[in-house]
Motif scaffolding. Structure first.
Motif, PDB file in Angstrom:
ATOM      1  N   THR A 139      38.931 -22.441 -19.903  1.00 16.18           N
ATOM      2  CA  THR A 139      39.327 -22.520 -21.310  1.00 16.18           C
ATOM      3  C   THR A 139      39.218 -21.163 -21.991  1.00 16.18           C
ATOM      4  OG1 THR A 139      38.613 -24.834 -21.425  1.00 16.18           O
ATOM      5  CG2 THR A 139      38.836 -23.666 -23.507  1.00 16.18           C
ATOM      6  N   VAL A 140      38.241 -20.361 -21.584  1.00 18.78           N
ATOM      7  CA  VAL A 140      38.044 -19.050 -22.217  1.00 18.78           C
ATOM      8  C   VAL A 140      39.216 -18.107 -21.925  1.00 18.78           C
ATOM      9  CG1 VAL A 140      36.492 -17.067 -22.417  1.00 18.78           C
ATOM     10  CG2 VAL A 140      35.550 -19.372 -22.135  1.00 18.78           C
ATOM     11  N   PRO A 141      39.633 -17.898 -20.657  1.00 17.04           N
ATOM     12  CA  PRO A 141      40.819 -17.054 -20.431  1.00 17.04           C
ATOM     13  C   PRO A 141      42.094 -17.638 -21.036  1.00 17.04           C
ATOM     14  CG  PRO A 141      39.563 -17.301 -18.403  1.00 17.04           C
ATOM     15  CD  PRO A 141      38.985 -18.263 -19.390  1.00 17.04           C
ATOM     16  N   ALA A 142      42.205 -18.975 -21.058  1.00 20.14           N
ATOM     17  CA  ALA A 142      43.400 -19.582 -21.662  1.00 20.14           C
ATOM     18  C   ALA A 142      43.491 -19.230 -23.143  1.00 20.14           C
ATOM     19  CB  ALA A 142      43.360 -21.097 -21.472  1.00 20.14           C
ATOM     20  N   MET A 143      42.380 -19.311 -23.841  1.00 19.47           N
ATOM     21  CA  MET A 143      42.375 -18.959 -25.259  1.00 19.47           C
ATOM     22  C   MET A 143      42.582 -17.457 -25.444  1.00 19.47           C
ATOM     23  SD  MET A 143      39.276 -21.409 -26.626  1.00 19.47           S
ATOM     24  CE  MET A 143      39.490 -20.853 -28.316  1.00 19.47           C
ATOM     25  N   LEU A 169      37.446  -9.630 -19.294  1.00 19.84           N
ATOM     26  CA  LEU A 169      36.167 -10.069 -19.851  1.00 19.84           C
ATOM     27  C   LEU A 169      36.103 -11.591 -19.930  1.00 19.84           C
ATOM     28  CD1 LEU A 169      35.616  -7.453 -22.706  1.00 19.84           C
ATOM     29  CD2 LEU A 169      34.338  -7.647 -20.559  1.00 19.84           C
ATOM     30  N   ALA A 170      37.201 -12.207 -20.354  1.00 23.73           N
ATOM     31  CA  ALA A 170      37.242 -13.664 -20.401  1.00 23.73           C
ATOM     32  C   ALA A 170      37.111 -14.250 -18.999  1.00 23.73           C
ATOM     33  CB  ALA A 170      38.535 -14.133 -21.051  1.00 23.73           C
ATOM     34  N   GLY A 171      37.712 -13.584 -18.018  1.00 26.39           N
ATOM     35  CA  GLY A 171      37.555 -14.037 -16.633  1.00 26.39           C
ATOM     36  C   GLY A 171      36.116 -13.935 -16.153  1.00 26.39           C
ATOM     37  N   GLY A 172      35.376 -12.935 -16.647  1.00 24.58           N
ATOM     38  CA  GLY A 172      33.959 -12.844 -16.303  1.00 24.58           C
ATOM     39  C   GLY A 172      33.165 -14.016 -16.853  1.00 24.58           C
ATOM     40  N   VAL A 173      33.530 -14.476 -18.061  1.00 23.45           N
ATOM     41  CA  VAL A 173      32.884 -15.667 -18.618  1.00 23.45           C
ATOM     42  C   VAL A 173      33.205 -16.889 -17.759  1.00 23.45           C
ATOM     43  CG1 VAL A 173      32.738 -17.183 -20.620  1.00 23.45           C
ATOM     44  CG2 VAL A 173      32.947 -14.715 -20.944  1.00 23.45           C
ATOM     45  N   GLU A 174      34.467 -16.987 -17.346  1.00 25.30           N
ATOM     46  CA  GLU A 174      34.834 -18.095 -16.457  1.00 25.30           C
ATOM     47  C   GLU A 174      34.002 -18.061 -15.181  1.00 25.30           C
ATOM     48  OE1 GLU A 174      38.566 -19.653 -13.710  1.00 25.30           O
ATOM     49  OE2 GLU A 174      38.235 -17.531 -14.162  1.00 25.30           O
ATOM     50  N   GLY A 175      33.863 -16.862 -14.587  1.00 28.53           N
ATOM     51  CA  GLY A 175      33.074 -16.734 -13.366  1.00 28.53           C
ATOM     52  C   GLY A 175      31.623 -17.127 -13.568  1.00 28.53           C
ATOM     53  N   THR A 176      31.068 -16.808 -14.743  1.00 26.38           N
ATOM     54  CA  THR A 176      29.682 -17.181 -15.031  1.00 26.38           C
ATOM     55  C   THR A 176      29.514 -18.699 -15.068  1.00 26.38           C
ATOM     56  OG1 THR A 176      29.353 -15.155 -16.315  1.00 26.38           O
ATOM     57  CG2 THR A 176      27.801 -16.961 -16.691  1.00 26.38           C
ATOM     58  N   LEU A 177      30.399 -19.386 -15.799  1.00 29.12           N
ATOM     59  CA  LEU A 177      30.293 -20.838 -15.910  1.00 29.12           C
ATOM     60  C   LEU A 177      30.563 -21.517 -14.565  1.00 29.12           C
ATOM     61  CD1 LEU A 177      32.055 -21.345 -19.355  1.00 29.12           C
ATOM     62  CD2 LEU A 177      29.607 -21.352 -18.861  1.00 29.12           C
ATOM     63  N   LEU A 178      31.542 -21.014 -13.823  1.00 28.06           N
ATOM     64  CA  LEU A 178      31.828 -21.580 -12.508  1.00 28.06           C
ATOM     65  C   LEU A 178      30.663 -21.337 -11.551  1.00 28.06           C
ATOM     66  CD1 LEU A 178      33.739 -22.911 -10.476  1.00 28.06           C
ATOM     67  CD2 LEU A 178      34.734 -20.645 -10.047  1.00 28.06           C
ATOM     68  N   VAL A 292      50.131 -23.501 -26.585  1.00 25.31           N
ATOM     69  CA  VAL A 292      49.993 -22.680 -25.384  1.00 25.31           C
ATOM     70  C   VAL A 292      48.623 -22.894 -24.760  1.00 25.31           C
ATOM     71  CG1 VAL A 292      49.902 -20.319 -24.511  1.00 25.31           C
ATOM     72  CG2 VAL A 292      51.634 -20.957 -26.197  1.00 25.31           C
ATOM     73  N   VAL A 293      47.575 -22.910 -25.604  1.00 27.60           N
ATOM     74  CA  VAL A 293      46.216 -23.130 -25.102  1.00 27.60           C
ATOM     75  C   VAL A 293      46.086 -24.529 -24.521  1.00 27.60           C
ATOM     76  CG1 VAL A 293      43.796 -23.326 -25.778  1.00 27.60           C
ATOM     77  CG2 VAL A 293      45.190 -21.458 -26.681  1.00 27.60           C
ATOM     78  N   ALA A 294      46.625 -25.535 -25.198  1.00 25.09           N
ATOM     79  CA  ALA A 294      46.510 -26.917 -24.718  1.00 25.09           C
ATOM     80  C   ALA A 294      47.167 -27.087 -23.352  1.00 25.09           C
ATOM     81  CB  ALA A 294      47.130 -27.871 -25.732  1.00 25.09           C
ATOM     82  N   ILE A 295      48.341 -26.480 -23.180  1.00 20.75           N
ATOM     83  CA  ILE A 295      49.021 -26.573 -21.887  1.00 20.75           C
ATOM     84  C   ILE A 295      48.215 -25.838 -20.814  1.00 20.75           C
ATOM     85  CG2 ILE A 295      51.102 -25.931 -20.621  1.00 20.75           C
ATOM     86  CD1 ILE A 295      52.645 -26.241 -23.261  1.00 20.75           C
ATOM     87  N   GLY A 296      47.659 -24.686 -21.186  1.00 21.90           N
ATOM     88  CA  GLY A 296      46.834 -23.944 -20.228  1.00 21.90           C
ATOM     89  C   GLY A 296      45.603 -24.710 -19.813  1.00 21.90           C
ATOM     90  N   VAL A 297      44.970 -25.373 -20.771  1.00 21.52           N
ATOM     91  CA  VAL A 297      43.775 -26.163 -20.451  1.00 21.52           C
ATOM     92  C   VAL A 297      44.135 -27.349 -19.560  1.00 21.52           C
ATOM     93  CG1 VAL A 297      41.966 -27.625 -21.429  1.00 21.52           C
ATOM     94  CG2 VAL A 297      42.513 -25.430 -22.498  1.00 21.52           C
ATOM     95  N   MET A 303      43.959 -27.656 -11.927  1.00 17.61           N
ATOM     96  CA  MET A 303      43.550 -26.631 -10.970  1.00 17.61           C
ATOM     97  C   MET A 303      42.078 -26.780 -10.603  1.00 17.61           C
ATOM     98  SD  MET A 303      43.642 -22.477 -11.489  1.00 17.61           S
ATOM     99  CE  MET A 303      42.400 -22.553 -12.799  1.00 17.61           C
ATOM    100  N   ALA A 304      41.228 -27.045 -11.599  1.00 12.46           N
ATOM    101  CA  ALA A 304      39.794 -27.175 -11.364  1.00 12.46           C
ATOM    102  C   ALA A 304      39.482 -28.333 -10.430  1.00 12.46           C
ATOM    103  CB  ALA A 304      39.069 -27.355 -12.693  1.00 12.46           C
ATOM    104  N   ALA A 305      40.095 -29.488 -10.680  1.00 16.23           N
ATOM    105  CA  ALA A 305      39.843 -30.648  -9.830  1.00 16.23           C
ATOM    106  C   ALA A 305      40.301 -30.390  -8.406  1.00 16.23           C
ATOM    107  CB  ALA A 305      40.547 -31.870 -10.409  1.00 16.23           C
TER     108      ALA A 305
END
Length: 339
Positions: A139-143, A169-178, A292-297, A303-305
C-alpha cells in the motif's frame, strides 16, 4: 515535574507496546536486553507488569532501577515474580539491595517445557502472515506512486530522480513490513534466524528490486536501447535479490537452501503476472489519484496472496529436507521454542 511526565508517558504509551512485543513471536527484537517482569503489589495485591533492562548470569538476572520508581519496593525482603524471558514464561524469586540505586536480583526456576505446535500449520501460518504483511507493505509504494505521478513533479528539473527516490524509500517500508511478517511466521520453525537479520535482508532485497523498477522513471525510453542481455540480468536481479539475501541466512539452518532463491524468484514472477492481469485492464489515463491507489491495492492484494502461497509451499518443502549435521536447525517433525 518533567520526570513525572516522562514516567507517565513511558507507563501509558511505551510500556504497553514493549510488553506486547516481548510476548509476541518477534520478541527477539528486544528480549536480549529487556525482560517482561510481573510483580505483585503488597498493598493492592494487583499484578504490576513492566519491561525492564537486565543483565544475565546463568539463571540469575540483575535489574537496576531508578530510586524514584516504586515497583521495586514490593520486592524488599524477597518476593516471588513472574517473567517472560526470550519468549518463555518463567517463575523466579527476587530480592533487592540498595547501592545506592536499587538493584533487583532475580533467581529463575527451571525453564518449563512448552508443548510443540502442530507442524501442519506452517504453510497456513506463513501464507496468512505474509499476505497481510505484503498487502500492508505494498500500500505504501502504491500511494507513493500515485503521489509522484502528479503533474507538479514533472515541472521540477530533477523530477524523475525525486520520483525514483520516493518510490525506493516506499519500497524499503514495504520490505520492512514484509520482513516482519515473514519473521513472525518463521519463529516457530526456525527460531535461530534472528528477526532483525531477516528484516534487514528483506529490506535490502526490496530496495534493490524497487531501484531497478524505478529505472524507467529516470531513464525513460533510453532503456530500450540497452542490450537485451543487460535488461534480462536486471529483470533477474529484480525478482531474485530478496531471495538471494534471505538465502544467506537460511543456508546455515536448512540443507539445499539455495532452492529458496529459485522458489522466491519464480513466485514473484508469477505474482507480478497476477498483478498485471488485475491492474492493466483497470488503469486508465486521467483517473483520480484515489482510484489509481485503489486499483494498485487490489492488484497488490492478489499479488500478495499469490507470492505468500507459493513461497509458503516452497518453505514447507525445504523444512522437510534432512537438516545439516552440526548446525542449529529444526528438522521436519521437531520443534523448539523461539529463542
Amino acid at each position: 515535574m518533567m520526570w513525572k511526565a516522562l514516567d507517565r508517558l513511558q507507563t501509558r504509551l511505551v510500556n504497553p507496546v514493549v510488553s506486547w512485543l516481548l510476548r509476541s513471536p518477534l520478541h527477539d527484537l528486544l528480549s536480549r536486553r529487556i525482560v517482561l517482569l510481573t510483580v505483585t503489589g503488597r498493598r493492592s495485591g494487583a499484578p504490576i507488569r513492566l519491561p525492564v533492562v537486565y543483565e544475565r548470569d546463568g539463571d540469575t538476572l540483575a535489574v537496576v532501577s531508578s530510586p524514584r520508581r516504586l515497583w521495586w519496593r514490593n520486592l524488599e525482603g524477597g518476593a516471588p515474580v513472574r517473567l517472560v524471558l526470550e519468549g518463555t514464561a518463567r517463575d523466579g524469586h527476587a530480592t533487592v539491595r540498595r547501592e545506592p540505586a536499587p538493584v533487583v536480583t532475580i533467581c529463575m526456576k527451571a525453564k518449563p517445557l512448552a508443548p510443540p505446535p502442530e507442524a501442519s500449520g506452517v504453510w497456513w501460518r506463513w501464507t496468512r502472515a505474509v499476505t497481510l504483511g505484503e498487502i500492508a507493505g505494498f500500500t505504501v509504494p502504491a500511494m507513493a506512486g500515485a503521489w509522484v505521478a502528479a503533474p507538479g513533479w514533472g515541472m521540477l528539473g530533477i523530477g524523475p530522480l525525486l520520483q525514483a527516490a520516493v518510490i525506493i524509500l516506499a519500497g524499503g517500508v514495504e520490505g520492512t513490513l514484509l520482513g516482519l511478517a515473514q519473521a513472525y511466521a518463521l519463529r516457530t520453525t526456525l527460531p535461530a534466524v534472528a528477526t532483525r537479520d531477516w528484516v534487514r535482508a528483506t529490506v535490502q532485497g526490496a530496495a534493490i528490486a524497487w531501484a531497478i523498477g524505478a529505472l524507467p522513471i529516470v531513464l525513460g525510453e533510453r532503456m530500450l536501447s540497452w542490450p537485451p542481455v543487460v535488461l534480462g540480468l536486471l529483470g533477474l536481479t529484480l525478482v531474485a535479490a530478496m531471495g538471494l539475501l534471505q538465502w544467506r541466512l537460511l543456508r546455515r539452518h536448512i540443507r539445499e537452501a539455495y532452492w529458496w532463491v529459485a522458489a522466491t524468484a519464480g513466485s514473484w514472477l508469477v505474482a507480478l503476472g497476477v498483478f498485471a492481469l488485475v491492474t492493466t485492464p483497470l488503469w486508465q489515463e486521467g483517473q483520480p489519484a484515489w482510484l489509481v491507489v485503489a486499483i494498485g491495492v487490489l492488484g497488490g492484494a492478489a499479488m500478495a496472496a499469490t507470492v505468500a502461497a507459493l513461497t509458503g509451499a516452497a518453505l514447507v518443502r525445504l523444512l522437510a529436507r534432512p537438516a545439516h549435521q552440526g548446525l542449529d536447525s529444526v528438522p521436519a517433525g521437531e520443534w523448539r521454542r523461539p529463542a
